[in-house]
Design a protein around this motif. Structure first.
Motif, PDB file in Angstrom:
ATOM      1  N   HIS A 112      -7.757  13.456   6.805  1.00  0.00           N
ATOM      2  CA  HIS A 112      -7.895  13.054   5.413  1.00  0.00           C
ATOM      3  C   HIS A 112      -7.100  11.779   5.200  1.00  0.00           C
ATOM      4  CE1 HIS A 112      -8.830  17.444   3.992  1.00  0.00           C
ATOM      5  NE2 HIS A 112      -9.742  16.954   4.816  1.00  0.00           N
ATOM      6  N   SER A 113      -7.745  10.768   4.668  1.00  0.00           N
ATOM      7  CA  SER A 113      -7.064   9.496   4.445  1.00  0.00           C
ATOM      8  C   SER A 113      -6.050   9.632   3.311  1.00  0.00           C
ATOM      9  CB  SER A 113      -8.089   8.417   4.090  1.00  0.00           C
ATOM     10  OG  SER A 113      -8.572   8.620   2.768  1.00  0.00           O
ATOM     11  N   ALA A 114      -5.243   8.606   3.138  1.00  0.00           N
ATOM     12  CA  ALA A 114      -4.372   8.524   1.966  1.00  0.00           C
ATOM     13  C   ALA A 114      -5.241   8.199   0.744  1.00  0.00           C
ATOM     14  CB  ALA A 114      -3.316   7.453   2.187  1.00  0.00           C
ATOM     15  N   TYR A 115      -4.636   8.190  -0.441  1.00  0.00           N
ATOM     16  CA  TYR A 115      -5.344   7.782  -1.658  1.00  0.00           C
ATOM     17  C   TYR A 115      -5.183   6.283  -1.868  1.00  0.00           C
ATOM     18  CZ  TYR A 115      -6.225  12.565  -3.180  1.00  0.00           C
ATOM     19  OH  TYR A 115      -6.675  13.850  -3.280  1.00  0.00           O
ATOM     20  N   TRP A 116      -6.286   5.638  -2.225  1.00  0.00           N
ATOM     21  CA  TRP A 116      -6.289   4.200  -2.506  1.00  0.00           C
ATOM     22  C   TRP A 116      -7.146   3.990  -3.743  1.00  0.00           C
ATOM     23  CZ3 TRP A 116      -9.780   0.042  -0.057  1.00  0.00           C
ATOM     24  CH2 TRP A 116      -9.334  -1.239  -0.415  1.00  0.00           C
ATOM     25  N   HIS A 117      -6.512   3.575  -4.841  1.00  0.00           N
ATOM     26  CA  HIS A 117      -7.177   3.463  -6.135  1.00  0.00           C
ATOM     27  C   HIS A 117      -7.839   4.787  -6.519  1.00  0.00           C
ATOM     28  CE1 HIS A 117      -6.416  -0.809  -6.153  1.00  0.00           C
ATOM     29  NE2 HIS A 117      -7.070  -0.968  -5.013  1.00  0.00           N
ATOM     30  N   GLY A 118      -7.203   5.892  -6.125  1.00  0.00           N
ATOM     31  CA  GLY A 118      -7.710   7.224  -6.461  1.00  0.00           C
ATOM     32  C   GLY A 118      -8.732   7.781  -5.484  1.00  0.00           C
TER      33      GLY A 118
END
Length: 437
Positions: free
Chosen positions: A75-81
């Motif tokens: 799971h990626s990090a959050y970027w602009h939600g």
């Protein structure tokens, strides 16, 4: 996140969102660039060993299977939600008796087959599957998710006691800004049922198990465009919880499942009501099909034990008919390996005892469960009785990520057709080891 190890006490009575959202912990910009979006992501998963044995003393038939495999999710990090996720599963048949159809016995090794690939019992190696592939947008404590995912609701859930759980493709929305009131729901048009390796349309998944376990069973396609789920949850205070779930299978049926629970320190009282009616006549439901079921639960809670009396009753003659390929049942009487779906005129009674006998080892739960289900028009002649001991725990220290489940069951039936899977006494056991990371 899917429930990778189900607690014995819960028995699928879990109504959380698909993802475990922690209120107030969300940072929509963990990543500051497209590169960071991937670099700051995280990997999780598990390794699993799963062994099943079944013995029929009357017929002197023994079957067994042992599987080894695992799951890996990124799971990626959050970027602009925004967040993306991908995950897969692999399985190996380490050892098994003959799982194919044999003219020497009328009994199919159903539970052992379900460890691997129901569509091809002889398949021992090509058992991998893409399980997650989604894009998700989160705003505060709410989110929308599109793609392949694991779903956890009362009737649609991973039913994760084999090597491969059920997974779904579609869209899911969770609104949770009120915190005491939550709405969630979605639409799904494809499913990869538990114990299979392919993604198929929802209409092809309905009654798939019946056909795969009995090829002579009619394999009639059911016309439907998919499944719509809508859930509403209200928690006015610490003692009362209300959940309402609606399941709309296009052109097939509408089902409403409702639950209210009252919980004090030493006692818990719960009621469930399910209503289902058909939306048209097909190979699955008659035109006038209407099922009404009521389930009740009274539980006494102590520091080292919990005792509950549970009962499920049919209020009409029609049976609940909901695809077993999509999940386990939500009733208070549910215990592993005991289903009432498809049985009419149900009167099911269960006593459950959960023990935590050792001080300092609260993670050890010994479940002692007994259930007696009468069904059919001749209630005295048709019944299924099951007794189970279900031990579940996770270890401590360096091995705290290792979890064990040991299930032992005995089945006895009356009035079930000779040659049917449960028509004679059965001893059954299963051991699952999960190492989660």
């Amino acid at each position: 996140m899917s429930p990778l190890f189900l607690k014995a006490q819960n028995n699928h009575q879990q109504f959380e969102s698909i993802d475990s959202v922690k209120h107030g912990s969300f940072n929509p910009n963990e990543a500051h660039s497209f590169h960071d979006w991937f670099k700051k992501g995280h990997v999780s998963g598990l390794f699993r060993s799963n062994s099943i044995q079944t013995y029929r003393p009357k017929s002197e038939i023994f079957s067994a299977a042992s599987g080894l495999g695992g799951r890996i999710y990124y799971h990626s990090a959050y970027w602009h939600g925004f967040q993306m996720g991908i995950g897969g599963i692999y399985t190996y048949n380490i050892l098994s008796t003959d799982l194919s159809d044999s003219p020497e016995t009328p009994y199919i090794p159903k539970w052992e087959r379900q460890l691997f690939d129901l569509e091809n019992p002889d398949n021992k190696h090509d058992l991998d599957r893409l399980e997650e592939l989604f894009i998700k947008y989160r705003y505060k404590d709410s989110y929308i998710k599109i793609g392949k995912m694991l779903v956890n609701t009362p009737l649609v859930n991973p039913q994760d006691s084999r090597m491969k759980p059920s997974a779904f493709q579609g869209i899911w929305l969770d609104w949770n800004e009120g915190h005491r009131f939550e709405l969630n729901g979605g639409f799904f048009n494809k499913v990869s049922p538990r114990s299979t390796t392919e993604w198929i349309p929802t209409n092809e998944s309905i009654r798939l198990y019946d056909h795969l376990l009995d090829p002579e069973n009619e394999d009639a396609s059911i016309k439907t465009r998919g499944l719509i789920i809508l859930g509403g949850h209200y928690i006015p205070n610490e003692t009362i919880r209300f959940h309402s779930w609606q399941y709309y299978i296009d052109k097939v049926s509408l089902l409403s499942f409702n639950q209210i629970e009252y919980h004090r320190t030493k006692t818990k009282l719960g009621f469930q009501y399910l209503y289902q009616h058909s939306l048209g006549e097909n190979h699955y439901l008659n035109l006038n099909h209407q099922a009404h079921l009521l389930s009740g639960h009274l539980k006494w809670i102590n520091d080292k034990w919990q005792l509950s009396y549970n009962q499920t009753l049919s209020l009409t003659g029609d049976a609940l008919k909901f695809p077993a390929e999509w999940g386990a049942e939500p009733f208070y009487t549910f215990i592993s390996r005991h289903r009432i779906e498809g049985l009419d005129n149900i009167n099911s009674k269960a006593i459950k005892i959960d023990l935590q006998p050792f001080d300092g080892w609260n993670a050890l739960n010994i479940g002692v469960y007994g259930i007696h289900t009468r069904f059919g028009t001749d209630l005295k002649g048709n019944s299924l009785t099951q007794f189970s001991i279900d031990l579940q725990t996770h270890f401590r220290g360096d091995w705290k990520a290792l979890k064990l489940r040991l299930l032992n069951s005995y089945f006895h039936s009356n009035g079930i057709t000779e040659g049917s899977f449960l028509s004679e006494p059965i001893f059954h056991s299963q051991m699952i080891l999960n190492y989660q990371f």
